[in-house]
Motif scaffolding. Structure first.
Motif, PDB file in Angstrom:
ATOM      1  N   LEU A 104       0.813  -1.226   0.000  1.00 36.62           N
ATOM      2  CA  LEU A 104       0.000   0.000   0.000  1.00 36.62           C
ATOM      3  C   LEU A 104       0.847   1.278   0.000  1.00 36.62           C
ATOM      4  CD1 LEU A 104      -2.690   1.450   0.017  1.00 36.62           C
ATOM      5  CD2 LEU A 104      -2.834   1.091   2.500  1.00 36.62           C
ATOM      6  N   PRO A 105       1.846   1.439   0.907  1.00 32.22           N
ATOM      7  CA  PRO A 105       2.682   2.645   0.836  1.00 32.22           C
ATOM      8  C   PRO A 105       3.395   2.784  -0.513  1.00 32.22           C
ATOM      9  CG  PRO A 105       3.063   1.485   2.901  1.00 32.22           C
ATOM     10  CD  PRO A 105       2.229   0.582   2.058  1.00 32.22           C
ATOM     11  N   ALA A 106       3.802   1.633  -1.089  1.00 33.02           N
ATOM     12  CA  ALA A 106       4.464   1.670  -2.399  1.00 33.02           C
ATOM     13  C   ALA A 106       3.492   2.156  -3.475  1.00 33.02           C
ATOM     14  CB  ALA A 106       5.000   0.287  -2.761  1.00 33.02           C
ATOM     15  N   PHE A 107       2.237   1.725  -3.376  1.00 31.64           N
ATOM     16  CA  PHE A 107       1.252   2.166  -4.365  1.00 31.64           C
ATOM     17  C   PHE A 107       0.963   3.669  -4.220  1.00 31.64           C
ATOM     18  CE2 PHE A 107      -3.022   2.918  -6.035  1.00 31.64           C
ATOM     19  CZ  PHE A 107      -2.877   2.375  -7.310  1.00 31.64           C
ATOM     20  N   VAL A 108       0.895   4.160  -2.990  1.00 31.60           N
ATOM     21  CA  VAL A 108       0.692   5.608  -2.776  1.00 31.60           C
ATOM     22  C   VAL A 108       1.847   6.376  -3.416  1.00 31.60           C
ATOM     23  CG1 VAL A 108       0.569   7.448  -1.046  1.00 31.60           C
ATOM     24  CG2 VAL A 108      -0.669   5.307  -0.670  1.00 31.60           C
ATOM     25  N   PHE A 109       3.077   5.836  -3.269  1.00 27.61           N
ATOM     26  CA  PHE A 109       4.241   6.480  -3.874  1.00 27.61           C
ATOM     27  C   PHE A 109       4.117   6.535  -5.385  1.00 27.61           C
ATOM     28  CE2 PHE A 109       8.369   5.999  -5.993  1.00 27.61           C
ATOM     29  CZ  PHE A 109       8.994   7.154  -5.566  1.00 27.61           C
ATOM     30  N   ILE A 110       3.781   5.401  -6.019  1.00 31.55           N
ATOM     31  CA  ILE A 110       3.745   5.388  -7.491  1.00 31.55           C
ATOM     32  C   ILE A 110       2.544   6.169  -8.018  1.00 31.55           C
ATOM     33  CG2 ILE A 110       2.428   3.257  -7.992  1.00 31.55           C
ATOM     34  CD1 ILE A 110       4.797   2.646  -9.990  1.00 31.55           C
ATOM     35  N   TRP A 111       1.457   6.182  -7.259  1.00 34.90           N
ATOM     36  CA  TRP A 111       0.273   6.966  -7.628  1.00 34.90           C
ATOM     37  C   TRP A 111       0.632   8.461  -7.676  1.00 34.90           C
ATOM     38  CZ3 TRP A 111      -4.867   6.745  -9.009  1.00 34.90           C
ATOM     39  CH2 TRP A 111      -5.684   7.823  -8.679  1.00 34.90           C
ATOM     40  N   THR A 112       1.322   8.921  -6.636  1.00 35.79           N
ATOM     41  CA  THR A 112       1.721  10.334  -6.569  1.00 35.79           C
ATOM     42  C   THR A 112       2.777  10.655  -7.628  1.00 35.79           C
ATOM     43  OG1 THR A 112       1.334  10.236  -4.186  1.00 35.79           O
ATOM     44  CG2 THR A 112       2.514  12.155  -4.999  1.00 35.79           C
ATOM     45  N   SER A 113       3.769   9.771  -7.753  1.00 37.87           N
ATOM     46  CA  SER A 113       4.880  10.012  -8.688  1.00 37.87           C
ATOM     47  C   SER A 113       4.440   9.985 -10.140  1.00 37.87           C
ATOM     48  CB  SER A 113       5.977   8.961  -8.478  1.00 37.87           C
ATOM     49  OG  SER A 113       6.484   9.036  -7.178  1.00 37.87           O
ATOM     50  N   LEU A 382       8.619  13.068   2.074  1.00 42.45           N
ATOM     51  CA  LEU A 382       7.853  12.012   2.747  1.00 42.45           C
ATOM     52  C   LEU A 382       8.326  10.644   2.250  1.00 42.45           C
ATOM     53  CD1 LEU A 382       5.499  11.047   4.551  1.00 42.45           C
ATOM     54  CD2 LEU A 382       3.989  11.342   2.577  1.00 42.45           C
ATOM     55  N   MET A 383       8.528  10.523   0.938  1.00 40.55           N
ATOM     56  CA  MET A 383       8.952   9.244   0.365  1.00 40.55           C
ATOM     57  C   MET A 383      10.400   8.920   0.719  1.00 40.55           C
ATOM     58  SD  MET A 383       6.201   8.252  -0.698  1.00 40.55           S
ATOM     59  CE  MET A 383       4.602   8.983  -1.031  1.00 40.55           C
ATOM     60  N   ILE A 384      11.254   9.955   0.818  1.00 41.90           N
ATOM     61  CA  ILE A 384      12.642   9.725   1.261  1.00 41.90           C
ATOM     62  C   ILE A 384      12.633   9.204   2.695  1.00 41.90           C
ATOM     63  CG2 ILE A 384      14.803  10.897   1.882  1.00 41.90           C
ATOM     64  CD1 ILE A 384      14.241  12.770  -0.571  1.00 41.90           C
ATOM     65  N   GLY A 385      11.775   9.801   3.536  1.00 43.54           N
ATOM     66  CA  GLY A 385      11.644   9.342   4.924  1.00 43.54           C
ATOM     67  C   GLY A 385      11.173   7.901   5.004  1.00 43.54           C
ATOM     68  N   LEU A 386      10.182   7.551   4.172  1.00 47.35           N
ATOM     69  CA  LEU A 386       9.668   6.174   4.163  1.00 47.35           C
ATOM     70  C   LEU A 386      10.728   5.194   3.643  1.00 47.35           C
ATOM     71  CD1 LEU A 386       6.011   6.720   2.844  1.00 47.35           C
ATOM     72  CD2 LEU A 386       6.726   6.204   5.191  1.00 47.35           C
ATOM     73  N   PHE A 420      10.790  14.015   7.979  1.00 44.98           N
ATOM     74  CA  PHE A 420       9.465  14.364   8.506  1.00 44.98           C
ATOM     75  C   PHE A 420       9.423  15.825   8.982  1.00 44.98           C
ATOM     76  CE2 PHE A 420       9.148   9.695   8.651  1.00 44.98           C
ATOM     77  CZ  PHE A 420       8.010   9.572   7.868  1.00 44.98           C
ATOM     78  N   PHE A 421      10.564  16.363   9.397  1.00 48.57           N
ATOM     79  CA  PHE A 421      10.623  17.798   9.697  1.00 48.57           C
ATOM     80  C   PHE A 421      10.371  18.607   8.422  1.00 48.57           C
ATOM     81  CE2 PHE A 421      13.376  21.587   9.402  1.00 48.57           C
ATOM     82  CZ  PHE A 421      12.741  22.397  10.339  1.00 48.57           C
ATOM     83  N   LEU A 422      11.011  18.186   7.311  1.00 52.55           N
ATOM     84  CA  LEU A 422      10.867  18.902   6.045  1.00 52.55           C
ATOM     85  C   LEU A 422       9.475  18.733   5.428  1.00 52.55           C
ATOM     86  CD1 LEU A 422      14.386  18.097   4.604  1.00 52.55           C
ATOM     87  CD2 LEU A 422      13.560  20.359   5.225  1.00 52.55           C
ATOM     88  N   VAL A 423       8.784  17.677   5.805  1.00 51.95           N
ATOM     89  CA  VAL A 423       7.390  17.489   5.352  1.00 51.95           C
ATOM     90  C   VAL A 423       6.466  18.445   6.110  1.00 51.95           C
ATOM     91  CG1 VAL A 423       5.423  15.892   5.384  1.00 51.95           C
ATOM     92  CG2 VAL A 423       7.663  15.106   4.601  1.00 51.95           C
TER      93      VAL A 423
END
Length: 487
Positions: A104-113, A382-386, A420-423
């Protein structure tokens, strides 16, 4: 000796070559070119003013932030080097998040990207068109239609090049990276030569911290600007599956490219400060052009040309990596199956390149759409943090995973906290309703994920369309690689 069996090592090599999979054509120098090409765009030539402006024109603070931003980028790239050597698959952060945190987190990443990265490419193509057409129009603005046509032509030229040959794409990247580094060298060396003969310039550096010191929020904003200038250090992991000897070359490439960019960024900023005052730098529309008018007026035209070259190289690198992201997403079942197929002649992800270039083209036609993606800036961190969180999870969940390179464990923890600070920082400091829309768009991925990925809803007519397109494009499903068996 059994019939039909051969111990000839040449037969093994022929079978390996005959496999329908991505080929390992990218060497050490190609990797360095791709990373430098991704990081160095137009920003350092045109507007390296954000750091200085938010540092309240304090030269010492500004140069410290440029260095600190580079070191944070290096820390992040070393985390990615561990993941890239342990899991040498296409897809970069997507593949690592999927392995460490789940589907699921991977899909959110590719959906956004799938939307933000092509929009970024569209913006680069339009900026290239702006600089390429301006010399022909002087002080008059170039027609919008011409700029959009040129931007589309550049996008599709690079899309076709990347879809036809990895070696050609890598060659183009190397040439354009060398050209942009030569331009930066002219500025850097010019500053070193001049600094010795200008007492007022030396005084500026001797009293570097003498002016007003910025407060914590201003330093954070300057830091944010500095990190944005180093964006692109993560690009190598997208092509890990195509790197020659990834266990050795990925860490070596990262440790060469990122420090080289840090040194060049510092030297270029020092050169600007040698010739121009901090106030002149902040008020300049294009700092490198102003610098060239003062230092090399007879050949000042070389700087706008260098900006166009730099953007072109960054666009080529970005398009290459985006094609690999789409390819990896399709292989995992998160995008249509056609996108993960390879051309039968060149073994390149041609459908993935067509897919990502088409979306970028849509963003160019009504270019106002690009403005919408400005509010997705937080999603990159956010994705770098994940991704760095995935590294930590895998260290504990898969302790026996072969890791040719291991980063010092506190480094990913620092990167997660920093991410997460930068987010949160831009959302807290300047709250805007558009951030809510961007977050809702990311959550909207669930509407697609649940029926099509989780419950595997499938329409039979799509198979016929896929079959016809497969014949038209001359593509075939990729064979499973040795590494992907363990994914």
């Amino acid at each position: 000796m059994g019939k039909g069996k051969s111990d000839d090592p040449k037969d093994g090599k022929r079978k390996e070559k005959a496999k329908m999979q991505l080929k390992r054509n990218i060497g050490y120098f190609d990797g360095v070119s791709f990373i430098i090409g991704s990081i160095v765009g137009a920003g350092i030539f045109v507007s390296p003013t954000g750091v200085l402006k938010h540092s309240l024109l304090n030269v010492g603070v500004a140069l410290t932030i440029w260095t600190a931003s580079g070191l944070v980028s290096l820390m992040g790239s070393l985390c990615y080097a561990e993941l890239g050597t342990a899991l040498p698959f296409s897809g970069g952060e997507y593949s690592h998040i999927k392995r460490g945190l789940g589907s699921l987190p991977a899909f959110v990443f590719i959906w956004t990207s799938t939307f933000t990265k092509p929009a970024s490419n569209a913006a680069r193509a339009l900026l290239f068109a702006e600089y390429a057409t301006q010399p022909f129009y002087g002080i008059c603005p170039a027609p919008e239609v011409l700029k959009k046509c040129l931007a589309l032509a550049v996008l599709w030229s690079l899309g076709i090049l990347n879809g036809c040959s990895v070696k050609m794409a890598a060659w183009v990247q190397t040439i354009f990276t060398l050209l942009k580094m030569m331009a930066l060298s002219v500025i850097a060396i010019g500053g070193i030569v001049l600094i010795g003969g200008r007492k007022e310039s030396l005084a500026r550096f001797e009293d570097a911290f003498s002016s007003e010191i910025p407060n914590a929020s201003q330093i954070a904003e300057a830091f944010f600007q500095g990190l944005y200038a180093y964006g692109g250090w993560w690009s190598l992991n997208y092509m890990a599956e195509e790197m020659k000897n990834p266990s050795r070359n990925i860490p070596l490439t990262v440790m060469t490219a990122v420090p080289a960019v840090i040194v060049f960024y510092l030297l270029v900023n020092i050169s600007y400060l040698t010739v121009l005052t901090p106030k002149e730098i902040v008020s300049s529309v294009a700092v490198a052009v102003t610098w060239a008018d003062r230092v090399i007026p007879s050949v000042a035209w070389i700087i706008p040309l260098s900006v166009a070259v730099s953007i072109f190289g960054a666009l080529n690198s970005s398009m290459f990596t985006l094609g690999r992201l789409s390819y990896a997403g399709s292989q995992s079942g998160h995008l249509p199956v056609l996108i993960s197929m390879l051309n039968v002649h060149s073994c390149t992800p041609a459908p993935a390149m067509i897919f990502s270039t088409t979306i970028a083209s849509i963003f160019i036609i009504p270019s106002d759409l690009i403005m919408l993606t400005n509010y997705f800036g937080f999603s990159a961190w956010l994705m770098i943090g994940l991704t760095c969180a995935s590294l930590i999870v895998l260290r504990y969940r898969e302790p026996h995973l072969h890791r040719p390179y291991k980063v010092f464990l506190p480094v990913p923890f620092v990167m997660v906290a920093m991410s997460f600070f930068l987010v949160l920082a831009p959302i807290v400091w300047s709250p805007n309703l558009q951030y809510v829309y961007a977050f809702l768009f990311m959550l909207g991925s669930l509407v697609v994920y649940l029926p099509f990925i989780h419950f595997k809803l499938h329409f039979a007519f799509l198979d016929k369309i896929t079959c016809h397109l497969q014949l038209l494009l001359e593509v075939s499903p990729a064979d499973e690689s040795a590494e992907s068996k363990y994914e």
